[in-house]
Scaffold this motif. Structure first.
Motif, PDB file in Angstrom:
ATOM      1  N   ARG A 113      -6.115 -44.845  26.424  1.00  0.00           N
ATOM      2  CA  ARG A 113      -4.659 -45.017  26.075  1.00  0.00           C
ATOM      3  C   ARG A 113      -4.182 -44.379  25.062  1.00  0.00           C
ATOM      4  NH1 ARG A 113       0.144 -46.373  26.175  1.00  0.00           N
ATOM      5  NH2 ARG A 113       0.725 -48.414  27.141  1.00  0.00           N
ATOM      6  N   LEU A 114      -5.254 -44.313  23.947  1.00  0.00           N
ATOM      7  CA  LEU A 114      -4.751 -44.016  22.574  1.00  0.00           C
ATOM      8  C   LEU A 114      -5.110 -42.545  22.339  1.00  0.00           C
ATOM      9  CD1 LEU A 114      -5.515 -47.188  20.480  1.00  0.00           C
ATOM     10  CD2 LEU A 114      -3.668 -46.700  21.865  1.00  0.00           C
ATOM     11  N   LYS A 115      -5.974 -42.033  23.123  1.00  0.00           N
ATOM     12  CA  LYS A 115      -6.492 -40.785  22.935  1.00  0.00           C
ATOM     13  C   LYS A 115      -7.333 -40.392  21.544  1.00  0.00           C
ATOM     14  CE  LYS A 115      -4.502 -39.149  26.663  1.00  0.00           C
ATOM     15  NZ  LYS A 115      -3.888 -40.389  27.218  1.00  0.00           N
ATOM     16  N   ILE A 116      -8.110 -41.517  21.652  1.00  0.00           N
ATOM     17  CA  ILE A 116      -8.882 -41.493  20.320  1.00  0.00           C
ATOM     18  C   ILE A 116     -10.319 -41.486  20.825  1.00  0.00           C
ATOM     19  CG2 ILE A 116      -7.397 -42.773  18.969  1.00  0.00           C
ATOM     20  CD1 ILE A 116      -9.280 -45.361  19.544  1.00  0.00           C
ATOM     21  N   SER A 117     -11.348 -41.083  19.994  1.00  0.00           N
ATOM     22  CA  SER A 117     -12.582 -40.979  20.391  1.00  0.00           C
ATOM     23  C   SER A 117     -13.338 -42.335  20.903  1.00  0.00           C
ATOM     24  CB  SER A 117     -13.487 -40.363  19.213  1.00  0.00           C
ATOM     25  OG  SER A 117     -13.789 -41.077  18.383  1.00  0.00           O
ATOM     26  N   ARG A 118     -14.432 -42.466  21.757  1.00  0.00           N
ATOM     27  CA  ARG A 118     -14.922 -43.664  21.934  1.00  0.00           C
ATOM     28  C   ARG A 118     -15.658 -44.186  20.739  1.00  0.00           C
ATOM     29  NH1 ARG A 118     -16.548 -46.651  26.374  1.00  0.00           N
ATOM     30  NH2 ARG A 118     -18.474 -47.864  26.263  1.00  0.00           N
ATOM     31  N   SER A 119     -16.198 -43.616  19.985  1.00  0.00           N
ATOM     32  CA  SER A 119     -16.856 -44.000  18.809  1.00  0.00           C
ATOM     33  C   SER A 119     -15.665 -44.640  17.811  1.00  0.00           C
ATOM     34  CB  SER A 119     -17.715 -42.939  17.888  1.00  0.00           C
ATOM     35  OG  SER A 119     -16.648 -41.986  17.486  1.00  0.00           O
ATOM     36  N   GLU A 120     -14.471 -44.072  17.596  1.00  0.00           N
ATOM     37  CA  GLU A 120     -13.709 -44.711  16.649  1.00  0.00           C
ATOM     38  C   GLU A 120     -13.114 -45.981  17.527  1.00  0.00           C
ATOM     39  OE1 GLU A 120     -10.473 -45.514  14.260  1.00  0.00           O
ATOM     40  OE2 GLU A 120     -12.278 -44.509  13.999  1.00  0.00           O
ATOM     41  N   ALA A 121     -13.060 -46.042  18.805  1.00  0.00           N
ATOM     42  CA  ALA A 121     -12.474 -47.247  19.547  1.00  0.00           C
ATOM     43  C   ALA A 121     -13.655 -48.334  19.165  1.00  0.00           C
ATOM     44  CB  ALA A 121     -12.522 -46.965  20.917  1.00  0.00           C
ATOM     45  N   ARG A 122     -14.727 -47.994  19.258  1.00  0.00           N
ATOM     46  CA  ARG A 122     -15.901 -49.190  19.276  1.00  0.00           C
ATOM     47  C   ARG A 122     -15.979 -49.679  17.575  1.00  0.00           C
ATOM     48  NH1 ARG A 122     -19.681 -49.740  22.853  1.00  0.00           N
ATOM     49  NH2 ARG A 122     -21.341 -50.120  21.108  1.00  0.00           N
ATOM     50  N   ARG A 123     -15.445 -48.386  16.831  1.00  0.00           N
ATOM     51  CA  ARG A 123     -15.439 -49.122  15.443  1.00  0.00           C
ATOM     52  C   ARG A 123     -14.491 -50.220  15.236  1.00  0.00           C
ATOM     53  NH1 ARG A 123     -12.565 -48.358  10.720  1.00  0.00           N
ATOM     54  NH2 ARG A 123     -10.949 -47.302  12.175  1.00  0.00           N
ATOM     55  N   ARG A 124     -13.184 -49.795  15.796  1.00  0.00           N
ATOM     56  CA  ARG A 124     -12.136 -50.825  15.465  1.00  0.00           C
ATOM     57  C   ARG A 124     -12.528 -52.220  16.130  1.00  0.00           C
ATOM     58  NH1 ARG A 124      -6.804 -46.910  16.952  1.00  0.00           N
ATOM     59  NH2 ARG A 124      -7.151 -45.414  15.473  1.00  0.00           N
ATOM     60  N   LEU A 125     -13.138 -52.078  17.246  1.00  0.00           N
ATOM     61  CA  LEU A 125     -13.487 -53.180  18.003  1.00  0.00           C
ATOM     62  C   LEU A 125     -14.422 -54.162  17.210  1.00  0.00           C
ATOM     63  CD1 LEU A 125     -13.637 -52.143  21.597  1.00  0.00           C
ATOM     64  CD2 LEU A 125     -11.933 -53.542  20.650  1.00  0.00           C
ATOM     65  N   ARG A 126     -15.506 -53.270  16.688  1.00  0.00           N
ATOM     66  CA  ARG A 126     -16.657 -54.179  15.873  1.00  0.00           C
ATOM     67  C   ARG A 126     -16.030 -54.765  14.616  1.00  0.00           C
ATOM     68  NH1 ARG A 126     -19.314 -49.155  16.274  1.00  0.00           N
ATOM     69  NH2 ARG A 126     -19.108 -48.943  13.801  1.00  0.00           N
ATOM     70  N   LEU A 127     -15.114 -54.047  14.137  1.00  0.00           N
ATOM     71  CA  LEU A 127     -14.507 -54.626  12.769  1.00  0.00           C
ATOM     72  C   LEU A 127     -13.529 -55.746  13.049  1.00  0.00           C
ATOM     73  CD1 LEU A 127     -14.474 -54.188   9.999  1.00  0.00           C
ATOM     74  CD2 LEU A 127     -12.646 -52.303  10.045  1.00  0.00           C
ATOM     75  N   GLY A 128     -12.829 -55.476  14.118  1.00  0.00           N
ATOM     76  CA  GLY A 128     -12.118 -56.759  14.624  1.00  0.00           C
ATOM     77  C   GLY A 128     -12.739 -58.112  14.971  1.00  0.00           C
ATOM     78  N   GLU A 129     -13.827 -57.892  15.544  1.00  0.00           N
ATOM     79  CA  GLU A 129     -14.795 -58.790  16.091  1.00  0.00           C
ATOM     80  C   GLU A 129     -15.215 -59.658  14.998  1.00  0.00           C
ATOM     81  OE1 GLU A 129     -18.930 -59.776  18.756  1.00  0.00           O
ATOM     82  OE2 GLU A 129     -18.286 -57.726  18.044  1.00  0.00           O
ATOM     83  N   SER A 130     -15.608 -59.042  13.789  1.00  0.00           N
ATOM     84  CA  SER A 130     -16.120 -59.555  12.591  1.00  0.00           C
ATOM     85  C   SER A 130     -15.251 -60.014  11.521  1.00  0.00           C
ATOM     86  CB  SER A 130     -17.191 -58.435  11.709  1.00  0.00           C
ATOM     87  OG  SER A 130     -18.069 -57.972  12.551  1.00  0.00           O
TER      88      SER A 130
END
Length: 498
Positions: A113-130
């Motif tokens: 959807r955002l045309k970002i890397s999977r690692s960047e997406a996972r970084r945002r999700l990890r940070l949001g979860e915490s």
């Protein structure tokens, strides 16, 4: 183009489109006229842009977390609000009946959807979860795992990269650390991220991780046999290539020797053998008496090599190599008075290698000159010198134990390259003592003597008060690059102070 304040009833995407359009107009005007701005206007604009980027990063993290909470990756993009929270409307795997998407998880959805890397997406999700409150199946809000980090991120006080570094560091030590230590670590690192850059934050994180696991993970014998040693890589372009893989202990010996030639306060590593100080100048004149241009300043890598080679040359010239291959290292052991009454333990601070494990310190100490430096209850160094104009070697050792290097906020210059400074100047009635002294590199020493920055000793620790044009509030600052102490009673935040 003016942008109205956002109203809760306003469509979020419409408002953001207006903001984006206004920023694009501003960017065009800024590119065309930035060279005409005064240095102060340009600096203030640059700072405002950086602060704006922190708010954008906060929005990215919040949006990714909300998408994950609403399970958009599996339920799809619909106009129905909160249907994901109704268990009766979902199949056992959380998908509406007859509706499946092509995404495996939220990271996969964000990537597409955002045309970002999977690692960047996972970084945002990890940070949001915490850092974001979690929405339970009942609709209630559960507190975030890292509330202080989340508050700093929500207030745009720290960047997303700094928040990620802190979050990942806390999670790495979580399995072995106490809850009180994790809370203190989160608080200290969050404050550090708001006060300094991420380069210093990375070093402070290393100190915390080493402090919470003092002995660390020692390499196995199999690993040492496979990786440790000096590897001759052959000769290319007239240069012999050598690769060294060393332990902490070996690294400290090597770097201590090599750094003798990188000290900016020394003109050369060793004096010419014939004692002729003009030999270097004579070499710049050819046989016809024409002075040739001076050679370029050696790089740091060349200076490190010169220091190592000079040390080897001196050892060979002495016709006798000591058992340790050179002078014994000088290990400074800094320890709290209460700990001194028990036993030496914890971590050691090597001059060049930083924090090393207790095991490494004990191995070096078997063949080293030990200099015990006893600290008081609040971390201040007990005065070991005597009143005179210049700081004695004993006083300087105490300053090295306390400051570790240049004490100016954010400076990373190591102790051997610093000068001892009177906080209250000698000519103004200041005394020569550790409480009235601090280590400063040459650059910051000259800066302090310009008189705009003020230095205060609070509890034996130097604090720096910036001039009003740097910080109108003139909040006191302290260099926390080497002060990430975790060996404190539970509940007392590290580095407590103003």
């Amino acid at each position: 183009m003016a942008v109205a304040l956002y109203e809760p009833t306003q469509e979020a995407s419409s408002f953001l489109n207006e903001v984006q359009s206004a920023l694009q107009d501003f960017a065009q005007h800024f590119r065309d006229g930035c060279q005409l701005l005064s240095p102060r206007e340009l600096a203030e604009t640059t700072t405002a842009v950086e602060e704006l980027s922190k708010t954008v990063e906060q929005l990215q993290i919040s949006a990714a977390h909300a998408l994950d909470q609403q399970k958009v990756a599996t339920t799809g993009e619909s106009d129905h609000r909160f249907s994901w929270a109704d268990p009766a409307s979902l199949e056992p795997d959380g998908v509406e009946p007859g509706k499946r998407t092509e995404f495996r998880d939220t990271a996969d959805y964000l990537r597409e959807r955002l045309k970002i890397s999977r690692s960047e997406a996972r970084r945002r999700l990890r940070l949001g979860e915490s850092t974001q409150p979690a929405t339970l199946i009942t609709g209630e809000q559960a507190p975030p795992k890292l509330p202080m980090l989340g508050a700093a991120l929500a207030g745009s006080h720290i960047s997303g990269r700094a928040a990620t570094l802190i979050r990942d560091a806390v999670e790495r030590v979580r399995p072995t650390a106490r809850a009180e230590d994790l809370q203190a670590m989160e608080q200290m690192l969050t404050r550090q991220a708001a006060e300094a850059d991420t380069d210093i934050l990375v070093e402070v994180i290393k100190c915390w991780e080493a402090g919470l696991d003092p002995d660390g993970r020692e390499p196995s014998d199999e690993f040492l046999r496979a990786r440790q040693g000096v590897f001759i890589r052959g000769r290319r372009n007239g240069l012999h290539r050598i690769e060294i893989a060393a332990t902490d202990e070996q690294y400290e010996y090597l770097v201590t020797v090599m750094n003798t030639s990188t000290n900016p306060r020394l003109g050369r590593t060793f004096a010419p053998e014939d004692g002729n100080e003009d030999a270097g100048q004579a070499a710049a004149m050819d046989s016809d008496g024409v002075v040739q241009p001076a050679p370029a300043e050696p790089t740091r890598a060349q200076k490190l090599l010169a220091g190592l080679v000079d040390a080897c040359r001196m050892a060979l010239a002495a016709d006798k190599l000591p058992a340790t291959g050179g002078h014994r290292p000088q290990v400074m052991v800094t320890i709290d008075y209460e700990e001194l009454k028990k036993q030496v333990g914890g971590t050691g601070q090597a001059v060049f290698g930083g924090l090393t494990s207790a095991g490494t310190v004990r191995r070096i100490a078997c063949d080293a000159d030990l200099i015990p430096v006893v600290l008081g209850g609040r971390g201040e160094v007990l005065d070991v010198g005597r009143a005179q104009r210049l700081f004695t070697p004993a006083m300087r050792r105490a300053l090295v134990a306390r400051d570790g290097g240049c004490a100016f906020p954010g400076c990373t210059i190591p102790a051997p390259w610093t000068e001892a400074h009177h906080i209250i100047w000698w000519e103004h009635g200041g005394t020569t003592s550790t409480d009235n002294g601090c280590l400063l590199c040459s650059f910051h020493h000259h800066l302090i003597h310009q008189g705009h920055w003020q230095v205060e000793s609070r509890g034996g620790i130097p604090w720096f008060i910036p001039p009003p044009w740097t910080d109108p509030e003139r909040k006191p600052l302290r260099n926390r690059y080497r002060q990430a102490c975790v060996s404190q009673p539970a509940g007392s935040p590290p580095g407590a102070g103003p």
